[in-house]
Design a protein around this motif. Structure first.
Motif, mmCIF file in Angstrom:
data_model
loop_
_atom_site.group_PDB
_atom_site.id
_atom_site.type_symbol
_atom_site.label_atom_id
_atom_site.label_comp_id
_atom_site.label_asym_id
_atom_site.label_seq_id
_atom_site.Cartn_x
_atom_site.Cartn_y
_atom_site.Cartn_z
ATOM 1 N N LEU A 1 26.595 19.558 132.686
ATOM 2 C CA LEU A 1 26.235 20.955 132.952
ATOM 3 C C LEU A 1 26.509 21.823 131.736
ATOM 4 C CD1 LEU A 1 27.500 21.736 136.563
ATOM 5 C CD2 LEU A 1 25.136 21.700 135.763
ATOM 6 N N ILE A 2 27.591 21.509 131.003
ATOM 7 C CA ILE A 2 27.958 22.316 129.846
ATOM 8 C C ILE A 2 27.186 21.884 128.605
ATOM 9 C CG2 ILE A 2 29.894 23.223 128.515
ATOM 10 C CD1 ILE A 2 31.684 21.759 130.646
ATOM 11 N N ASN A 3 27.174 20.573 128.375
ATOM 12 C CA ASN A 3 26.625 20.096 127.104
ATOM 13 C C ASN A 3 25.115 19.962 127.088
ATOM 14 O OD1 ASN A 3 29.280 19.959 126.237
ATOM 15 N ND2 ASN A 3 29.493 17.909 127.146
ATOM 16 N N GLU A 4 24.520 19.626 128.232
ATOM 17 C CA GLU A 4 23.067 19.475 128.256
ATOM 18 C C GLU A 4 22.473 20.190 129.475
ATOM 19 O OE1 GLU A 4 21.441 15.564 127.086
ATOM 20 O OE2 GLU A 4 23.528 14.936 127.052
ATOM 21 N N PRO A 5 22.668 21.519 129.527
ATOM 22 C CA PRO A 5 22.240 22.257 130.725
ATOM 23 C C PRO A 5 20.754 22.098 131.029
ATOM 24 C CG PRO A 5 22.772 23.762 128.921
ATOM 25 C CD PRO A 5 23.245 22.413 128.512
ATOM 26 N N GLU A 6 19.932 21.915 129.968
ATOM 27 C CA GLU A 6 18.493 21.833 130.229
ATOM 28 C C GLU A 6 18.103 20.484 130.834
ATOM 29 O OE1 GLU A 6 19.968 22.217 127.263
ATOM 30 O OE2 GLU A 6 19.614 20.199 126.512
ATOM 31 N N ARG A 7 19.028 19.534 130.843
ATOM 32 C CA ARG A 7 18.743 18.213 131.409
ATOM 33 C C ARG A 7 19.538 17.954 132.688
ATOM 34 N NH1 ARG A 7 16.205 14.408 129.127
ATOM 35 N NH2 ARG A 7 15.173 14.846 127.156
ATOM 36 N N THR A 8 20.271 18.981 133.134
ATOM 37 C CA THR A 8 21.174 18.780 134.265
ATOM 38 C C THR A 8 20.802 19.744 135.392
ATOM 39 O OG1 THR A 8 22.834 18.330 132.587
ATOM 40 C CG2 THR A 8 23.601 18.472 134.856
ATOM 41 N N ILE A 9 20.356 19.186 136.480
ATOM 42 C CA ILE A 9 19.799 20.005 137.545
ATOM 43 C C ILE A 9 20.800 20.195 138.678
ATOM 44 C CG2 ILE A 9 17.831 20.299 139.108
ATOM 45 C CD1 ILE A 9 17.138 19.997 136.086
ATOM 46 N N TYR A 10 21.085 21.470 138.996
ATOM 47 C CA TYR A 10 21.933 21.804 140.140
ATOM 48 C C TYR A 10 21.115 22.677 141.092
ATOM 49 C CZ TYR A 10 22.190 25.942 137.252
ATOM 50 O OH TYR A 10 21.843 27.016 136.495
ATOM 51 N N SER A 11 21.586 22.820 142.318
ATOM 52 C CA SER A 11 20.937 23.721 143.282
ATOM 53 C C SER A 11 19.453 23.434 143.510
ATOM 54 C CB SER A 11 21.075 25.183 142.838
ATOM 55 O OG SER A 11 22.380 25.638 143.068
ATOM 56 N N LYS B 1 7.775 23.015 139.787
ATOM 57 C CA LYS B 1 8.126 21.770 139.098
ATOM 58 C C LYS B 1 9.154 22.126 138.034
ATOM 59 C CE LYS B 1 5.437 17.987 139.861
ATOM 60 N NZ LYS B 1 4.243 18.082 140.580
ATOM 61 N N ILE B 2 9.966 21.128 137.697
ATOM 62 C CA ILE B 2 10.985 21.341 136.684
ATOM 63 C C ILE B 2 10.681 20.443 135.501
ATOM 64 C CG2 ILE B 2 13.425 20.879 136.196
ATOM 65 C CD1 ILE B 2 13.368 21.753 139.442
ATOM 66 N N GLN B 3 10.783 21.018 134.322
ATOM 67 C CA GLN B 3 10.474 20.231 133.133
ATOM 68 C C GLN B 3 11.752 19.800 132.429
ATOM 69 O OE1 GLN B 3 7.908 22.100 130.276
ATOM 70 N NE2 GLN B 3 7.637 20.188 129.132
ATOM 71 N N ILE B 4 11.831 18.503 132.155
ATOM 72 C CA ILE B 4 12.949 17.974 131.385
ATOM 73 C C ILE B 4 12.341 17.104 130.299
ATOM 74 C CG2 ILE B 4 15.004 16.521 131.437
ATOM 75 C CD1 ILE B 4 15.125 17.362 134.481
ATOM 76 N N GLY B 5 12.504 17.520 129.051
ATOM 77 C CA GLY B 5 11.809 16.830 127.959
ATOM 78 C C GLY B 5 10.317 16.951 128.218
#
Ligand code: ADP
Ligand code: MG
Length: 616
Positions: A75-85, A118-122
């Protein structure tokens, strides 16, 4: 994946199997079962001793997925790759969440405002259904590991306010995870079941379920009657929960900390972790003392209480609003059930207790109750809980079509079988020799929205004026769930009957979707029913007036005939326009015009009678 055979008449599965209960939460998710030996529900724990799986999904650059506790650090280091909620996005379009988009640290795609988000990761895209399915897969894996058997069937809970598409999304997530989702049940209902509320026959209770979780607050008012739960009102705040309390504590400490430190991302996260720790600690102790990055951190229970009081006050306002919507006073609530990790806080309990003026149901782990209740529901579906209610009830209402295509219910849904019910009907037309009996199943007001089961004609009704024949229609459902419908004209004794098998051919899902349909269309149905009733009355009025004009035109002046015909014309237009208010107004005015005519007919009839006879 094969379909399971469910006996809808009994609500049970044909074969025995472990069915798990799953609480798919915004912050935490968990899985529970009813133990075969003790018959008690338990939350499944790995050797780490934790039942809760944080609802966090991390995707690395190679497409590997990590779910739960191990995903927290990212959540801290790679927030854009870590999905919560991800739950907040279930069944939502971008338009739905636009105002909340700032809440999410990851990228939400805005390609078409009405499409589901939709959520984009990479360069990969994931739907909230995909994301939830990863959490469910993790839970399934965990359960299989602990139980040492494959787990393929589940009951999953959702908030009471979830709409059709959010429920469907949850179902789809289950399917994607390789789970056959036998039921979607409401979280407050599950929590009540966990406390045994609603498990007794003829139990009638009004329950308030107060759910303060990690990021959301929900208050639900339910009634339970004979094993049937009904949601009377829901209220809450989708951005109010334990996370906000953690932030309050962080801010409280911030005064003593260098600005430079606060702007350090990982330090801030460390502070937040400390804040959560302090909050939990103060549930049981008076003072918390710790440190982060060499800085002393201290907070007392009294200080914490002062910080959170306004937040709790907001939840209490929501409770008051929910009660108002349900048309109830706090004193009319029989049980208050506490749900969600944040309800462990003593001040929360104190305030809720004071507001409702009664003891709380808070003995179970508040972050486990929903899953425990889901497990109980699962156990009932598995047919293990033989004394449980909801067995041997009609899944949907049964009735016949009456004038205007309205559904007239003879046996309401959830009636215990065997059951018998009857009602008298009559003819609409003079000399009507037959009557069509059309049998329907469903909760909607118009038969066309329900499911037709059978139809037959009662013929040979002796010629009588409309309204005189007495046709008694009887529904009888035997212990096997077979419905027998009979119709008898009571004056002549003619009779006809038919056997129907109402339970056959409907899957559990169909039953559920029909129920949902009826709930979501309730408002519309009330409108339709009112229109149909107004139209039926208007048509009867028109027919009577027409008949009168035909038979007694000599009693009216030409002008009166003109006025009457004009008024009839206007009423017919209103019927065509399907305008309920106008129909009622026009019926009213036609009635005003024609009312005196009836008196004239009576007078004339008396005069006629007098002419031949002498009264002595
Ligand atoms: P959700 O239903 O939103 O998934 P939970 O019911 O699991 O969430 O609640 C999670 C929240 O409960 C977190 O904010 C957590 O800090 C809080 N919580 C857990 N235990 C305690 C405690 N002892 N005191 C205060 N808050 C707690
Ligand atoms: Mg929850």
């Amino acid at each position: 994946m094969g379909k399971v055979a469910i006996n809808i008449a009994t609500g049970s599965l044909q074969q025995n199997d472990t069915i798990v209960g799953i609480d798919l939460g915004t912050t935490n998710s968990l899985i529970a079962i009813v133990r075969e030996d003790t018959k008690q529900p338990i939350a499944l724990k790995e050797i780490d001793g934790l039942a809760l799986v944080p609802s966090i999904v991390y995707f690395d650059a190679y497409g590997n997925v990590t779910v739960g506790t191990q995903a927290i650090d990212f959540l801290i280091n790679e927030p854009e790759r870590t999905i919560y909620s991800a739950k907040r996005l279930m069944g939502k379009s971008y338009k739905d969440i636009k105002t909340d988009a700032g809440f999410f640290a990851y990228t939400i795609i805005d390609d078409d405002t009405d499409a589901l988000v939709k959520i984009q990761i990479g360069n990969q895209f994931y739907s909230p259904i995909d994301l939830s399915s990863y959490i469910l897969k993790e839970l399934k894996k965990r359960a299989e590991h602990i139980l040492k058997t494959s787990v393929t069937k589940a009951v999953i809970t959702v908030p009471a306010y979830f709409n059709d598409s959010q429920r469907q999304a949850t179902r789809d997530a289950g399917r994607l995870a390789g789970l056959d989702v036998l039921r979607i049940i409401n979280e407050p209902t599950a929590a009540s079941l966990a406390y045994g509320l609603g498990m007794k026959e003829h139990e009638e209770k009004t329950i308030a379920v107060y759910d303060l979780g990690g990021g959301t607050f929900d208050i639900s008012i339910l009634t339970i009657n004979n094993g049937i739960f009904e949601v009377l009102a829901t209220n809450g705040d989708t951005y109010l929960g334990g996370d906000d309390i953690d932030n309050l504590i962080v801010n409280f400490w911030s005064d003593a900390i260098d600005i430079a430190d606060i702007n350090n991302k990982s330090y801030k996260q460390e502070l937040r972790m400390m804040a959560e720790k302090a909050k939990k600690f103060l549930t049981y102790y008076e003072v918390f003392e710790g440190s982060a990055n060499g800085k002393e951190l201290r907070i007392t229970k009294g200080e914490l209480n002062r910080l959170i009081q306004p937040l709790i006050d907001r939840t209490i306002t929501c409770c008051a609003n929910a009660l108002k919507d349900a048309g109830l006073k706090a004193t009319q609530i029989d049980a208050v059930v506490m749900v969600g990790g944040s309800t462990r806080m003593p001040l929360v309990k104190e305030c809720v207790k004071a507001f409702f003026g009664r003891e709380l149901y808070d003995q179970l782990n508040p972050d486990e109750v929903v899953a425990l209740g889901a497990a109980i529901q699962a156990d009932i579906l598995a047919g293990n809980n033989k004394e449980m209610l909801l067995l041997d009830v009609t899944p949907l209402s049964l009735g016949i079509e009456t004038m205007g295509g309205l559904m007239d219910v003879l046996i309401p849904r959830n009636s215990k079988i065997p059951v018998k019910a009857g009602r008298q009907y009559t003819t609409q037309k003079d000399g009507q020799a037959s009557m069509r009996i059309a049998v329907y199943q469903g909760e909607r007001d118009m038969v066309t929205d329900n499911r037709k089961l059978a139809e037959f004609n009662l013929t040979g009704i002796p010629g009588m004026p409309a309204g005189l024949p007495k046709v008694e229609v009887t529904f009888l459902i035997d212990a096997d769930g077979i419905l027998k419908v009979s119709a008898k004209e009571l004056r002549s004794g003619i009779e006809q009957s038919i056997d129907v098998k109402p339970q056959y051919g409907l899957t559990d899902e169909q039953v559920e979707s029909m129920l949902w349909d009826s709930l979501s269309h309730a408002k519309e149905d009330i409108g339709t029913r009112a229109l149909v009733e107004a139209t039926t009355e208007a048509e009867q009025m028109l027919a009577t007036t027409e008949k009168f004009l035909h038979k007694h035109h000599e009693l009216l002046t030409n002008e009166e005939i003109e006025i009457t015909k004009a008024s009839m014309q206007e009423l017919m237009i209103a019927i065509n326009e399907k305008d309920k208010n106008k129909i009622q107004q026009c019926t009213e005015s036609l009635n005003e015009i024609s009312r005196p005519y009836a008196e004239r007919v009576m007078d004339a009839a008396i005069k006629d009678a007098m002419r031949g006879k002498k009264i002595v």
